[in-house]
Design a protein around this motif. Structure first.
Motif, PDB file in Angstrom:
ATOM      1  N   SER A   1     111.814  23.227 -52.303  1.00  0.00           N
ATOM      2  CA  SER A   1     112.358  22.873 -50.996  1.00  0.00           C
ATOM      3  C   SER A   1     113.321  21.693 -51.090  1.00  0.00           C
ATOM      4  N   PRO A   2     114.547  21.842 -50.565  1.00  0.00           N
ATOM      5  CA  PRO A   2     115.481  20.705 -50.565  1.00  0.00           C
ATOM      6  C   PRO A   2     115.021  19.563 -49.676  1.00  0.00           C
ATOM      7  N   ASP A   3     114.033  19.794 -48.820  1.00  0.00           N
ATOM      8  CA  ASP A   3     113.484  18.714 -47.993  1.00  0.00           C
ATOM      9  C   ASP A   3     112.493  17.854 -48.767  1.00  0.00           C
ATOM     10  N   SER A   4     112.039  18.345 -49.909  1.00  0.00           N
ATOM     11  CA  SER A   4     111.086  17.591 -50.725  1.00  0.00           C
ATOM     12  C   SER A   4     111.768  16.372 -51.321  1.00  0.00           C
ATOM     13  N   ALA A   5     111.029  15.258 -51.382  1.00  0.00           N
ATOM     14  CA  ALA A   5     111.560  14.069 -52.047  1.00  0.00           C
ATOM     15  C   ALA A   5     111.866  14.348 -53.509  1.00  0.00           C
ATOM     16  N   GLY A   6     111.182  15.350 -54.086  1.00  0.00           N
ATOM     17  CA  GLY A   6     111.402  15.689 -55.480  1.00  0.00           C
ATOM     18  C   GLY A   6     112.668  16.486 -55.742  1.00  0.00           C
ATOM     19  N   TYR A   7     113.342  16.942 -54.688  1.00  0.00           N
ATOM     20  CA  TYR A   7     114.572  17.719 -54.870  1.00  0.00           C
ATOM     21  C   TYR A   7     115.705  16.723 -55.127  1.00  0.00           C
ATOM     22  N   ASP A   8     115.889  16.357 -56.385  1.00  0.00           N
ATOM     23  CA  ASP A   8     116.728  15.214 -56.701  1.00  0.00           C
ATOM     24  C   ASP A   8     117.220  15.337 -58.131  1.00  0.00           C
ATOM     25  N   LEU A   9     118.214  14.531 -58.456  1.00  0.00           N
ATOM     26  CA  LEU A   9     118.731  14.500 -59.820  1.00  0.00           C
ATOM     27  C   LEU A   9     117.764  13.766 -60.741  1.00  0.00           C
ATOM     28  N   ASN A  10     117.372  12.553 -60.359  1.00  0.00           N
ATOM     29  CA  ASN A  10     116.480  11.751 -61.204  1.00  0.00           C
ATOM     30  C   ASN A  10     115.296  11.233 -60.412  1.00  0.00           C
ATOM     31  N   LYS A  11     114.168  11.122 -61.075  1.00  0.00           N
ATOM     32  CA  LYS A  11     113.024  10.389 -60.553  1.00  0.00           C
ATOM     33  C   LYS A  11     112.441   9.563 -61.703  1.00  0.00           C
ATOM     34  N   ILE A  12     111.988   8.347 -61.362  1.00  0.00           N
ATOM     35  CA  ILE A  12     111.433   7.443 -62.364  1.00  0.00           C
ATOM     36  C   ILE A  12     110.059   7.946 -62.825  1.00  0.00           C
ATOM     37  N   ILE A  13     109.844   7.916 -64.128  1.00  0.00           N
ATOM     38  CA  ILE A  13     108.530   8.169 -64.715  1.00  0.00           C
ATOM     39  C   ILE A  13     108.067   6.838 -65.291  1.00  0.00           C
ATOM     40  N   ARG A  14     107.028   6.257 -64.705  1.00  0.00           N
ATOM     41  CA  ARG A  14     106.587   4.917 -65.106  1.00  0.00           C
ATOM     42  C   ARG A  14     105.075   4.873 -65.218  1.00  0.00           C
ATOM     43  N   THR A  15     104.588   3.815 -65.862  1.00  0.00           N
ATOM     44  CA  THR A  15     103.143   3.615 -65.982  1.00  0.00           C
ATOM     45  C   THR A  15     102.706   2.287 -65.366  1.00  0.00           C
ATOM     46  N   GLU A  16     103.655   1.467 -64.909  1.00  0.00           N
ATOM     47  CA  GLU A  16     103.324   0.148 -64.378  1.00  0.00           C
ATOM     48  C   GLU A  16     102.834   0.266 -62.935  1.00  0.00           C
ATOM     49  N   TYR A  17     101.575  -0.052 -62.728  1.00  0.00           N
ATOM     50  CA  TYR A  17     100.977  -0.048 -61.389  1.00  0.00           C
ATOM     51  C   TYR A  17     100.051  -1.247 -61.250  1.00  0.00           C
ATOM     52  N   GLU A  18     100.023  -1.823 -60.046  1.00  0.00           N
ATOM     53  CA  GLU A  18      99.065  -2.890 -59.786  1.00  0.00           C
ATOM     54  C   GLU A  18      97.674  -2.331 -59.494  1.00  0.00           C
ATOM     55  N   GLU A  19      97.590  -1.005 -59.234  1.00  0.00           N
ATOM     56  CA  GLU A  19      96.315  -0.323 -58.982  1.00  0.00           C
ATOM     57  C   GLU A  19      95.852   0.375 -60.265  1.00  0.00           C
ATOM     58  N   GLU A  20      94.630   0.063 -60.699  1.00  0.00           N
ATOM     59  CA  GLU A  20      94.117   0.658 -61.931  1.00  0.00           C
ATOM     60  C   GLU A  20      94.072   2.182 -61.881  1.00  0.00           C
ATOM     61  N   LEU A  21      93.710   2.721 -60.707  1.00  0.00           N
ATOM     62  CA  LEU A  21      93.632   4.174 -60.557  1.00  0.00           C
ATOM     63  C   LEU A  21      94.944   4.838 -60.956  1.00  0.00           C
ATOM     64  N   TYR A  22      96.062   4.290 -60.450  1.00  0.00           N
ATOM     65  CA  TYR A  22      97.358   4.924 -60.710  1.00  0.00           C
ATOM     66  C   TYR A  22      97.879   4.608 -62.100  1.00  0.00           C
ATOM     67  N   THR A  23      97.447   3.496 -62.683  1.00  0.00           N
ATOM     68  CA  THR A  23      97.767   3.245 -64.087  1.00  0.00           C
ATOM     69  C   THR A  23      97.196   4.371 -64.945  1.00  0.00           C
ATOM     70  N   GLU A  24      95.930   4.700 -64.718  1.00  0.00           N
ATOM     71  CA  GLU A  24      95.281   5.768 -65.493  1.00  0.00           C
ATOM     72  C   GLU A  24      95.951   7.119 -65.243  1.00  0.00           C
ATOM     73  N   LEU A  25      96.252   7.409 -63.970  1.00  0.00           N
ATOM     74  CA  LEU A  25      96.909   8.676 -63.648  1.00  0.00           C
ATOM     75  C   LEU A  25      98.304   8.744 -64.268  1.00  0.00           C
ATOM     76  N   ALA A  26      99.033   7.627 -64.213  1.00  0.00           N
ATOM     77  CA  ALA A  26     100.391   7.612 -64.754  1.00  0.00           C
ATOM     78  C   ALA A  26     100.389   7.790 -66.266  1.00  0.00           C
ATOM     79  N   LEU A  27      99.403   7.210 -66.948  1.00  0.00           N
ATOM     80  CA  LEU A  27      99.302   7.406 -68.390  1.00  0.00           C
ATOM     81  C   LEU A  27      98.964   8.861 -68.721  1.00  0.00           C
ATOM     82  N   GLU A  28      98.105   9.464 -67.906  1.00  0.00           N
ATOM     83  CA  GLU A  28      97.796  10.892 -68.086  1.00  0.00           C
ATOM     84  C   GLU A  28      99.040  11.740 -67.844  1.00  0.00           C
ATOM     85  N   ALA A  29      99.787  11.400 -66.792  1.00  0.00           N
ATOM     86  CA  ALA A  29     101.009  12.150 -66.489  1.00  0.00           C
ATOM     87  C   ALA A  29     102.041  11.996 -67.598  1.00  0.00           C
TER      88      ALA A  29
END
Length: 438
Positions: free
Chosen positions: A43-71
């Motif tokens: 869907s072009p309405d999705s935020a993901g319909y884009d040229l670039n999106k950042i892939i990062r692991t830096e989070y102040e929340e431990e939950l998302y640090t773990e998820l980002a490392l898994e991703a």
């Protein structure tokens, strides 16, 4: 009815959450999956319909640090060859103490996860240019300080969604678009039992399970429960065009991200475009209105004004100026170039920036999977697995942080400023009325 591999499942929304969920359910051998959206996938309405999106692991929340490392581990799989680019990322602040605290906590979380070896502290132009020599001509880096992370980068977002949707189709997922795929509301019986999903064609789609993954459109589709729980906002982006020689010169640069100014990526050789985003708290569009039938209380809330419906909007002049300030500070040699394909990108924030993945409070057959809070796309390869867990009733997907209701407001320091203006007001559109003052 108990969930089985032959249960009928309807996913509403063909964006990041919806496509990832379709893919992972199909991988689990569910055989009767339909994904609906008003647009063909992705869907072009999705935020993901884009040229670039950042892939990062830096989070102040431990939950998302773990998820980002898994991703990140998932992004490195062969499926994403040519789509994920591990260029590294420089994340800095120009002096905001809250932003500096955020970066410190992100580093400490990576330390606890045993993933801080890829991190170095950087301060000032000399150290930043060490990791991105192309910034040697920059005039605004002396006040920057933050983190260099070699285990980060970017993904070609639209191609990633296309890849996952295509693989889902091969596994039997059926995608429906147009009026037959455009949700307009829930169909309920006289006892408030959920009978199905109403769509714009007038039909009612019935299934054993439903998953609402409609991003910024979610509050407008379920205003009774979401208009006060989620806040739909948009951010702005634009591109500049580079020559073949410049593309070669800037090839492979890390993501350059300043929390007060904005961020950019290496240029795309196919389109010759380099995407740039300015940093600000977002815009809203308070055109949604819901009146509680029992109390008579009226709620005015933000709903998307999608670029697919209003391509003539572009972006506000102040946003273009913000992008130009970033260019002047970081890439002054590109100052004055026309901004190309400038548009808004809609997300929906939860009060505490946690996702909302939980059963509907009144309809147990309907799973809510929304509230991306601006940090969902990097989880594309894995988030559908957690949503599938939630559908199956597993605590792995039904995390306490993702529950419906009871959220406390927590300021997102990655979005500088506090004033969220009405998009129509800053664009000079005359139908704003008094809502912009609410």
């Amino acid at each position: 009815m108990a969930l089985s591999k032959h249960s009928s499942i309807v996913i509403i929304g063909a964006g990041t959450f919806g496509i990832s969920t379709a893919f992972h359910l199909a991988k689990r051998d569910y055989t009767n999956i339909i994904c609906i959206d008003r647009h063909p996938w992705p869907s072009p309405d999705s935020a993901g319909y884009d040229l670039n999106k950042i892939i990062r692991t830096e989070y102040e929340e431990e939950l998302y640090t773990e998820l980002a490392l898994e991703a990140l581990r998932a992004w490195r799989q062969p499926m994403w060859d040519g789509i994920f680019h591990e260029t590294g990322r420089i994340t800095t602040t120009s002096g905001d103490p809250e932003a500096a605290k955020n970066l410190k906590e992100s580093y400490e979380n990576l330390q606890r996860a045993g993933a801080a070896a890829s991190i170095e502290f950087v301060e000032g132009k000399k150290q930043i240019v060490k990791f991105c020599p192309q910034l040697a001509g920059a005039s605004g880096l002396d006040e920057w300080k933050g983190l260099w992370n070699s285990e980060a980068g970017w993904a070609h977002a639209r191609k990633a969604l296309e890849k996952m949707a295509s693989e889902s189709e091969k596994m039997g997922v059926r995608f429906v678009s147009g009026p037959e795929g455009t949700m307009t509301g829930l169909e309920l019986d006289a006892t408030n039992m959920l009978l199905g999903i109403r769509v714009a064609s007038g039909d009612i789609i019935k299934a054993d399970r439903y998953i609402l993954s409609t991003g910024a459109a979610s509050p407008g589709l379920l205003p009774d429960i979401l208009s006060t729980q989620l806040w739909s906002k948009c951010w702005t982006l634009a591109h500049i065009e580079l020559t073949d020689e410049e593309i070669e010169q800037w090839k492979g640069i890390p993501v350059v991200d300043n929390m007060e100014l904005g961020f950019t990526f290496e240029p795309d050789p196919e389109t010759k475009l380099m995407k740039i985003c300015n940093a600000f708290p977002g815009y809203q569009c308070r055109q949604g209105e819901y009146t509680d039938p029992e109390t008579g209380k009226k709620t005015i809330f933000s709903v998307p004004r999608y670029a697919s419906d209003h391509p003539e909007d572009g972006i506000p002049a102040e946003a273009a100026e913000g992008i130009e300030r970033f260019i002047a500070a970081v890439m002054p040699q590109f100052s004055g170039r026309p901004l190309i394909q400038a548009r808004v990108c809609w997300c929906t924030d939860s009060p505490d920036s946690h996702y909302l993945i939980d059963r509907h409070p009144q309809h147990p057959s309907l799973l809510l999977a929304t509230g991306d809070s601006g940090h969902a796309f990097k989880m594309l390869p894995i988030i559908g697995n957690y949503i599938a867990d939630a559908l199956e009733g597993s605590e792995q997907g039904l995390k306490k942080e993702w529950r419906y209701g009871g959220r406390k407001e927590v300021r997102n320091v990655t979005r500088p400023g506090t004033e969220v203006k009405d998009l129509r007001s800053v664009l000079g559109i005359q139908d704003v009325g008094d809502m912009s003052k609410l």
